[in-house]
Write a protein that holds these residues in place. Structure first.
Motif, PDB file in Angstrom:
ATOM      1  N   ASP A  50       0.819  -1.205   0.000  1.00 20.96           N
ATOM      2  CA  ASP A  50       0.000   0.000   0.000  1.00 20.96           C
ATOM      3  C   ASP A  50       0.859   1.265   0.000  1.00 20.96           C
ATOM      4  O   ASP A  50       0.520   2.258  -0.656  1.00 20.96           O
ATOM      5  N   TYR A 106     -17.158   7.803  -4.329  1.00 22.16           N
ATOM      6  CA  TYR A 106     -15.950   7.223  -3.741  1.00 22.16           C
ATOM      7  C   TYR A 106     -14.902   7.050  -4.834  1.00 22.16           C
ATOM      8  O   TYR A 106     -15.147   6.396  -5.835  1.00 22.16           O
ATOM      9  N   VAL A 127     -14.640  11.077  -1.765  1.00 27.49           N
ATOM     10  CA  VAL A 127     -13.443  10.506  -1.142  1.00 27.49           C
ATOM     11  C   VAL A 127     -12.410  10.324  -2.251  1.00 27.49           C
ATOM     12  O   VAL A 127     -12.712   9.707  -3.280  1.00 27.49           O
ATOM     13  N   GLU A 128     -11.211  10.859  -2.044  1.00 28.10           N
ATOM     14  CA  GLU A 128     -10.150  10.734  -3.028  1.00 28.10           C
ATOM     15  C   GLU A 128      -8.796  10.715  -2.315  1.00 28.10           C
ATOM     16  O   GLU A 128      -8.383  11.714  -1.728  1.00 28.10           O
ATOM     17  N   PRO A 129      -8.093   9.571  -2.344  1.00 28.29           N
ATOM     18  CA  PRO A 129      -6.814   9.469  -1.631  1.00 28.29           C
ATOM     19  C   PRO A 129      -5.673  10.240  -2.280  1.00 28.29           C
ATOM     20  O   PRO A 129      -4.721  10.628  -1.583  1.00 28.29           O
ATOM     21  N   SER A 130      -5.720  10.486  -3.580  1.00 30.44           N
ATOM     22  CA  SER A 130      -4.647  11.218  -4.248  1.00 30.44           C
ATOM     23  C   SER A 130      -4.713  12.701  -3.886  1.00 30.44           C
ATOM     24  O   SER A 130      -5.718  13.367  -4.148  1.00 30.44           O
ATOM     25  N   SER A 131      -3.654  13.224  -3.296  1.00 26.51           N
ATOM     26  CA  SER A 131      -3.662  14.626  -2.873  1.00 26.51           C
ATOM     27  C   SER A 131      -3.755  15.569  -4.066  1.00 26.51           C
ATOM     28  O   SER A 131      -4.415  16.609  -3.999  1.00 26.51           O
ATOM     29  N   ARG A 134      -7.330  15.354  -5.300  1.00 27.05           N
ATOM     30  CA  ARG A 134      -8.223  15.883  -4.263  1.00 27.05           C
ATOM     31  C   ARG A 134      -8.188  17.408  -4.225  1.00 27.05           C
ATOM     32  O   ARG A 134      -9.216  18.058  -4.021  1.00 27.05           O
ATOM     33  N   SER A 147      -9.939  12.636   2.259  1.00 25.61           N
ATOM     34  CA  SER A 147      -8.937  11.665   1.814  1.00 25.61           C
ATOM     35  C   SER A 147      -9.322  10.227   2.128  1.00 25.61           C
ATOM     36  O   SER A 147      -8.808   9.300   1.499  1.00 25.61           O
ATOM     37  N   ALA A 148     -10.210  10.012   3.114  1.00 23.90           N
ATOM     38  CA  ALA A 148     -10.578   8.650   3.516  1.00 23.90           C
ATOM     39  C   ALA A 148     -12.022   8.630   3.996  1.00 23.90           C
ATOM     40  O   ALA A 148     -12.523   9.614   4.559  1.00 23.90           O
ATOM     41  N   THR A 174     -13.591  -1.993   2.419  1.00 21.57           N
ATOM     42  CA  THR A 174     -14.121  -0.855   1.667  1.00 21.57           C
ATOM     43  C   THR A 174     -15.612  -1.025   1.387  1.00 21.57           C
ATOM     44  O   THR A 174     -16.403  -0.094   1.595  1.00 21.57           O
TER      45      THR A 174
END
Length: 294
Positions: A50, A106, A127-131, A134, A147-148, A174
């Protein structure tokens, strides 16, 4: 690299070799797909840890995170997205039990679908983990993207995942979280590539739908239905995403021949048409949107 020892759908530990594919977008490394001998789920195994996965998204060619279209494929993606955004909105309106007023997207990328929904007065969250993605999404949505999913407390009429579930490392966790954020009468829309499609069979290891190692899971109708059953989600309908056959074939032709000239574009268009024609009979379109409720 980490190797999964058990299938997340059925717990079986017996895997067989399925296919080997290159990462044509970022690293150009080769990754291996395996198939669960019991339920048939295909997964990228072994896969990056991860902590290492974000580096495989660091490319302007990965347009869903960058919003840039510096080449022909990127321009084709953005042109198709303009049509698809309106199609997605009509889809959630058509298949919701009542007119939905709130939506969680999501894996929202740069927020294009969220922006489309706000135009129609919907309350939105993403929700988007990529900065990088995002930041762009928050500029479009007045900071409605986190982010989560653990940062959210609300439930929603609609939860959508447009080509996202295949990316998540903790599959069952998830889906559990997403189910918890869906209202009792809400509807979830899950779009994923279909490895049983005609274009997947035509392009084989060059099929863009595999997109290793960013795609960790490679679903068929049977394995997606197994996942939904495991989480007490009821499958209401399966809707084809016909335009995907053309875009995926365009990328796949580039991977196979290293070019996107006029001849390659014509071949890709033919393969996309041929895939959709085949799917009219067997339902195995390049991408499928699964419509589910609790």
């Amino acid at each position: 690299m980490e190797r999964l020892s058990a299938c997340p759908l059925c717990g079986n530990s017996n895997f067989s070799a399925y296919l080997s594919c290159r990462d044509y977008t970022v690293s150009h490394e080769t990754f291996h797909l395996q198939r669960c001998a019991h339920c048939g789920l295909v997964l990228t195994n072994p896969r990056p840890h991860d902590r290492d996965l974000p580096k495989y998204y660091q490319s302007e060619a990965y347009i869903s995170h960058s919003d840039k279209s510096t080449n022909l494929v990127g321009q084709a993606y953005k042109a198709a997205r303009t049509f698809t955004l309106k199609w997605k909105y009509k889809l959630i309106q058509k298949h919701s039990l009542q007119k939905p007023s709130s939506l969680l997207d999501y894996g929202c990328g740069t927020g294009a679908f969220l922006l489309e929904c706000t135009k129609h007065g919907m309350k939105i969250a993403g929700v988007e983990p990529s900065s990088t993605a995002r930041t762009q999404a928050n500029e479009k949505t007045s900071h409605q993207v986190v982010s989560a999913i653990g940062e959210l407390r609300d439930t929603f009429d609609v939860v959508s995942l447009w080509h996202v579930l295949e990316h998540v490392s903790n599959l069952n966790e998830t889906v559990t979280h997403l189910r918890d954020h869906l209202k009792e009468n809400g509807t979830m829309f899950i779009a994923v590539p279909n490895l049983q499609s005609e274009d997947a069979k035509t392009f084989g290891e060059h099929w863009a739908g595999y997109d290793v190692p960013r795609h960790l899971w490679h679903f068929s109708r049977n394995t997606m239905e197994k996942l939904l059953t495991n989480h007490n989600l009821n499958l209401i309908n399966v809707v084809p995403m016909r335009l995907d056959a053309f875009y995926v074939s365009l990328l796949s032709e580039k991977y196979r021949n290293g070019t996107n000239g006029i001849q390659a574009m014509a071949k890709a268009a033919f393969e996309g048409w041929r895939s959709n024609r085949s799917a009219k009979t067997n339902g195995e379109y390049s991408s499928l949107a699964y419509i589910v409720r609790k």
